[in-house]
Design a protein around this motif. Structure first.
Motif, short mmCIF file in Angstrom:
data_model
loop_
_atom_site.label_atom_id
_atom_site.label_comp_id
_atom_site.label_asym_id
_atom_site.label_seq_id
_atom_site.Cartn_x
_atom_site.Cartn_y
_atom_site.Cartn_z
N UNK A 268 -2.88 2.90 1.13
CA UNK A 268 -2.69 1.73 0.27
C UNK A 268 -2.11 0.57 1.06
N UNK A 269 -1.09 0.86 1.85
CA UNK A 269 -0.46 -0.23 2.59
C UNK A 269 -1.46 -0.93 3.52
N UNK A 270 -2.27 -0.14 4.24
CA UNK A 270 -3.23 -0.75 5.15
C UNK A 270 -4.29 -1.54 4.37
N UNK A 271 -4.71 -0.98 3.23
CA UNK A 271 -5.71 -1.68 2.41
C UNK A 271 -5.14 -3.02 1.92
N UNK A 272 -3.87 -3.02 1.56
CA UNK A 272 -3.24 -4.27 1.09
C UNK A 272 -3.20 -5.31 2.21
N UNK A 273 -2.88 -4.86 3.41
CA UNK A 273 -2.84 -5.78 4.55
C UNK A 273 -4.24 -6.34 4.80
N UNK B 221 -9.68 -9.04 -8.88
CA UNK B 221 -10.66 -8.74 -7.81
C UNK B 221 -9.95 -8.11 -6.61
N UNK B 222 -8.79 -8.67 -6.28
CA UNK B 222 -8.05 -8.14 -5.13
C UNK B 222 -7.61 -6.69 -5.39
N UNK B 223 -7.14 -6.44 -6.62
CA UNK B 223 -6.72 -5.09 -6.97
C UNK B 223 -7.90 -4.13 -6.81
N UNK B 224 -9.06 -4.58 -7.32
CA UNK B 224 -10.23 -3.73 -7.27
C UNK B 224 -10.65 -3.46 -5.82
N UNK B 225 -10.59 -4.49 -5.02
CA UNK B 225 -10.99 -4.37 -3.61
C UNK B 225 -10.08 -3.35 -2.88
N UNK B 226 -8.77 -3.47 -3.13
CA UNK B 226 -7.81 -2.56 -2.48
C UNK B 226 -8.11 -1.12 -2.90
#
Ligand code: SER
Length: 608
Positions: free
Chosen positions: A464-469, A501-506
């Motif tokens: 999750x952390x890497x996806x958020x970055x 959209x950002x939530x979905x992308x992550x």
């Protein structure tokens, strides 16, 4: 000897016995929702006591800041502290009882080290029960080291069985006591015959069991040793003082309080108590605010405990007649005196001052309103012959004026009243308040079991952390993470709410990496090398210290998705995690967002 010298000597001694010095950890436990703070030196070592390999080896030593608030109400007497340092040494399946006892006794009595008088030392060992036999082995080892038979007391599990919580590693212990009575202890005196005059200074736990649930105790794969020595207490006896507050650990803080209040410590029993409460609570508040992870005052969890510590200190400041904001002045003394062993205090200096000042101002306003209201109520209350303040009245002070229950209790007690606490709680429930807010401060030790599910969540946190970055950019930094068997929470710095959209992308990225079934690889290397290899390192470790690096990806050098310095444990490959779903993205505090996510399904973990 000063506390700084004691800390240094302790580490030096255990290094000379082949122990690696490791860094103490944050006061806020990582991924352990069952406790609010690190309550013992062994706390960050739980995974290793349960069988994880430690990167620094099988003999470890450190000093660890701890916070225990279970007995917050007793603070104020000459010996209780809410924040203390624990000196520790560990054997992870290396030496056991014989060496552990011999090391402790040598450190305490050798003229080269602490040179304490052996006549003033006594010990206790486990008397035995249905869980484990009487510890004749430990007793014999003590005798072999020269401890007279009558200085060894056999005590039950309530004294000589140590567990950090309802589940987790535990075992029988042997505790070491120092004579604090007059002169020399009489013949035959020990902790069993004279509890008051023997003060515990060191606890050696023989961690050989894992409590899985209330009824089940299973032997651990290895026999470990976990010892903890209270720094402030031992320092106190080394200096021949009757109270920790009379040592150099607290004297500079107390001098600052004396100057602020124009009161001289030692001249009035009631005021002395207030001085001690301010000294203890402000030191704790500075350590919590200045922690690597830290937290800020709030109405839940660790933030609520912090709020309570600050507010209680302010109120006792008022009792001493300090009528201006004063906590930041005390904080300056605390930072100055502890920044050498705890550099994070200096790094977080501004945050400490800012938060203390803001909370203090907020509380003064609250107090003035609440106390005025209480005085208004007093004539009416006096008519009640039982001298009980009803839960409803206490709750109303809290609900309407923010006046905390414990302060109504104190204010009440000053006027001869008791408060119907049960009634308060009922009233609170009725108002559907989170009951957490009153119970939080009372949270005691209790370690989450390291179940397979939490291991899966732990690896999901890295993804999750890497996806958020990747989606939001480099300003994303972990602020905290909290895992239970049911869900994960992840806090990170980010200035605005994420878009749907950002939530979905992550979420998509994390699930993609799970589907790719990437291997998770652990390597041990010095911290600087880990950082140079691109690993994210969240907390301060000592320079040159060996750390574990967990890489998620096909190739640890050229083809990886996430790389983090972390204690583990983790899954072996990502398909074990299962489906990942973000349930919520919300604000946690200013500039910090919180994600709540769940996982489901997933392959079973490989047996260890
Ligand atoms: N865990 C034991 C204690 O806290 C020894 O370190 O007393």
């Amino acid at each position: 000897m000063t506390s700084n010298e004691l800390r240094t000597k302790y580490i030096e001694f255990f290094k000379s016995k082949g122990h690696a010095e490791i860094s103490g950890q944050s006061l806020i436990p990582e991924n352990d929702p069952s406790v609010l703070f690190t309550t013992a030196g062994m706390h960050p070592l739980v995974p290793y006591l349960l069988g994880e390999t430690h990167p620094a080896g099988t003999r470890l030593t450190d000093y660890q800041k701890c916070v225990r608030t279970g007995d917050i109400d007793e603070v104020g007497d000459p010996s209780h502290l809410t924040c203390f340092e624990m000196l520790g040494n560990w054997s992870l399946g290396d030496y056991f009882k014989k060496d552990s006892i011999a090391f402790s006794y040598e450190f305490l009595t050798s003229p080269k080290w602490l040179a304490l008088d052996p006549k003033k030392i006594s010990v206790t060992v486990f008397a035995g029960d249905e869980n484990a036999p009487r510890d004749e082995e430990a007793a014999q080892i003590w005798k072999d080291n020269g401890m007279p038979e009558d200085k060894i007391a056999y005590l039950p599990a309530s004294d000589n069985w140590w567990a950090a919580g309802p589940t987790g590693p535990c075992g029988p212990d042997t505790e070491i006591f120092y004579w604090v009575g007059e002169g020399l202890p009489p013949q035959g005196s020990n902790k069993g015959t004279d509890s008051a005059n023997w003060m515990e200074i060191w606890n050696n736990v023989f961690m050989q069991y894992n409590r899985v649930d209330e009824k089940t105790l299973v032997p651990l794969p290895k026999q470990n040793v976990d010892t903890g020595m209270g720094l402030e207490r031992t320092n106190c006896i080394l200096q021949g003082k009757t109270s920790v507050y009379l040592t150099e650990v607290f004297q500079p803080i107390i001098h600052t309080i004396e100057t602020l209040s124009d009161y001289t410590y030692g001249t009035d029993a009631e005021k002395d108590k207030s001085v001690r409460i301010i000294a203890d609570h402000s030191r704790s508040a500075v350590f919590i605010l200045g922690d690597q992870k830290g937290c800020v005052p709030s109405n839940v969890g660790a933030g609520y405990v912090l709020r309570r510590l600050i507010r209680r200190a302010v109120r006792h400041g008022m009792k001493l007649g300090i009528d201006k904001d004063f906590l930041s002045e005390i904080a300056a003394t605390v930072v100055e005196n502890f920044k050498a062993p705890y550099p994070e205090l200096e790094q977080n200096r501004e945050k400490i001052f800012k938060e203390l000042t803001a909370e203090e101002a907020k509380f003064r306003t609250t107090l003035k309103k609440g106390e005025a209201e209480f005085q208004k109520l007093l004539p009416n209350l006096m008519k009640n012959p039982k001298k009980i303040i009803s839960g409803k009245v206490a709750y109303n002070l809290y609900e309407t004026y923010g006046y905390p229950l414990e302060l109504t209790e104190e204010l009440g007690a000053e006027n001869g009243f008791t408060v119907d606490v049960e009634g308060f709680k009922e009233a609170e429930k009725k108002h559907q308040e989170a009951s957490k807010t009153v119970d939080a401060g009372k949270a005691k030790g209790g370690l989450a079991e390291q179940s397979d599910v939490t291991t899966k969540y732990h690896t999901a946190t890295h993804l999750l952390q890497q996806a958020l970055v990747n989606v939001l950019g480099d300003q994303v930094a972990q602020k905290g993470s909290n895992i239970t068997n049911e869900r994960m929470r992840f806090d990170f710095t980010f200035e605005r709410p994420m878009t749907p959209e950002e939530v979905k992308k992550v979420e998509e990225i994390v699930n993609e990496k799970i589907k790719e079934d990437l291997p998770v690889t652990m390597q041990v290397m010095p911290l600087d090398k880990a950082k140079a290899s691109g690993a994210r390192a969240l907390f301060t470790n000592k320079y040159g210290e060996d750390v574990k690096v967990y890489t998620i990806g096909r190739d640890v050098e050229n083809d990886w998705f996430s790389k983090e310095v972390c204690g583990g444990p983790h899954v072996q490959h990502t398909a074990q995690i299962g489906d990942f779903k973000i349930q919520k993205e919300q604000s946690s505090s200013a500039g910090v967002r919180r994600i709540r996510a769940v996982i489901s399904g997933g392959l079973p973990l490989d047996p260890q």
